[in-house]
Design an enzyme around this catalytic site. Structure first.
Site, PDB file in Angstrom:
ATOM      1  N   GLY A 181       3.238  -3.232   6.752  1.00 31.57           N
ATOM      2  CA  GLY A 181       1.926  -2.998   6.173  1.00 31.57           C
ATOM      3  C   GLY A 181       1.353  -1.634   6.521  1.00 31.57           C
ATOM      4  N   GLU A 201      10.482  -5.812   6.619  1.00 33.23           N
ATOM      5  CA  GLU A 201      10.159  -7.203   6.319  1.00 33.23           C
ATOM      6  C   GLU A 201      11.384  -8.099   6.188  1.00 33.23           C
ATOM      7  OE1 GLU A 201       6.537  -4.882   5.004  1.00 33.23           O
ATOM      8  OE2 GLU A 201       8.711  -4.602   4.939  1.00 33.23           O
ATOM      9  N   GLU A 218       2.898   0.736   4.082  1.00 37.51           N
ATOM     10  CA  GLU A 218       2.253   0.463   2.794  1.00 37.51           C
ATOM     11  C   GLU A 218       0.850   1.055   2.753  1.00 37.51           C
ATOM     12  OE1 GLU A 218       3.969  -3.727   1.227  1.00 37.51           O
ATOM     13  OE2 GLU A 218       3.167  -3.790   3.257  1.00 37.51           O
ATOM     14  N   ALA A 241       1.770  -5.796   9.659  1.00 30.59           N
ATOM     15  CA  ALA A 241       0.803  -6.879   9.544  1.00 30.59           C
ATOM     16  C   ALA A 241       0.821  -7.700  10.825  1.00 30.59           C
ATOM     17  CB  ALA A 241       1.127  -7.750   8.343  1.00 30.59           C
TER      18      ALA A 241
END
Length: 258
Positions: A112, A135, A115, A67
């Site tokens: 992300g 993370e 994911e 992200a």
């Protein structure tokens, strides 16, 4: 289909969708998420004769490196909850899409990005690809489904190790653990993804759609709801503020546990 951060090219019923932010290693900012929602929620649904979608990243280094952390600073618990829920909703559009979506992973698939790859139905990776959910290095947890889908693919034992250590693994190990369908020589991942889609396209379209629906129905969304809540709680900690600042300042974080 006109986008700022995506490139969509259709050929023989297959759309190659490229996340096109190579200078940022294709990091998922809110604009990119908005465009993914537009593509999977509206634009691609209107394409007649669509066989499938290949999702990849621009440039030789990264599929999606994570992200965009610069957009995380200043978040409170409510904003964090809304961000995580928004991301999950978009990734469910991909997971529940009516035709197969294959991730062609050309480099880093972290946070992300990992994911996003897991939300696709199939995954083909270059031998240079790398995977991880780092993370915890920032003082937060995955918020776009990582705590749930990683367990689905790897099982609890290895998934919880990777989630807690933040370690990055190579493509061959990801394949061995069950995260990937195929590993290819660098540069051949998109071609292999298209080959898979062409093979699936010879099968009955309604049957393929029902396979997607039935496989998805095996997994409860309860865990995803829990992830959203705990992502929001983590965003509200001093450790996250320190972790995000350290990341952006390119230094080691000093976590205090509050």
């Amino acid at each position: 289909m006109t986008y700022q951060n995506l490139l969509a090219v259709e050929e023989n019923g297959i759309i190659t969708l490229t996340i096109n932010r190579p200078k940022a290693l294709n990091a998922l900012n809110q604009q990119t998420l908005k465009e993914l929602k537009q593509f999977f929620g509206q634009d691609a649904l209107a394409v007649e004769g669509l066989k499938g979608v290949v999702l990849t990243g621009a440039g030789p280094k990264s599929f999606v490196a994570g992200a965009d952390i610069s957009e995380f600073t200043g978040l409170d618990a409510q904003a964090g909850l809304e961000m995580a829920q928004h991301g999950q909703d978009i990734f469910f559009l991909i997971e529940e899409f009516k035709v197969p979506v294959v991730a062609a992973i050309n480099g880093f698939a972290l946070g992300g990005g990992c994911e996003l790859a897991m939300a696709c139905h199939l995954r083909v990776a270059s031998e240079k690809a790398r995977f991880g959910q780092p993370e915890v290095n920032l003082g937060i947890i995955p918020g776009y489904g990582g705590t749930q889908r990683l367990i689905q693919y790897l099982g609890k034992t290895k998934a919880i190790e990777l989630l807690m250590t933040g370690d990055m693994i190579k493509a061959e190990e990801a394949y061995r653990l069950g995260l990937l369908n195929y590993v290819t020589p660098a540069g051949e991942e998109v071609a292999k993804a298209k080959e898979l889609l062409e093979k699936i396209a010879t099968k009955a379209p309604i049957a393929i759609q029902k396979v997607i629906e039935c496989v998805n129905s095996h997994f409860s969304k309860g865990g995803f709801e829990k992830e959203v809540i705990e992502f929001a709680n983590a965003v509200n900690t001093e450790d996250f503020k320190e972790g995000a600042s350290a990341f952006l300042e390119k230094r080691a974080p000093n976590f205090k546990g509050h």
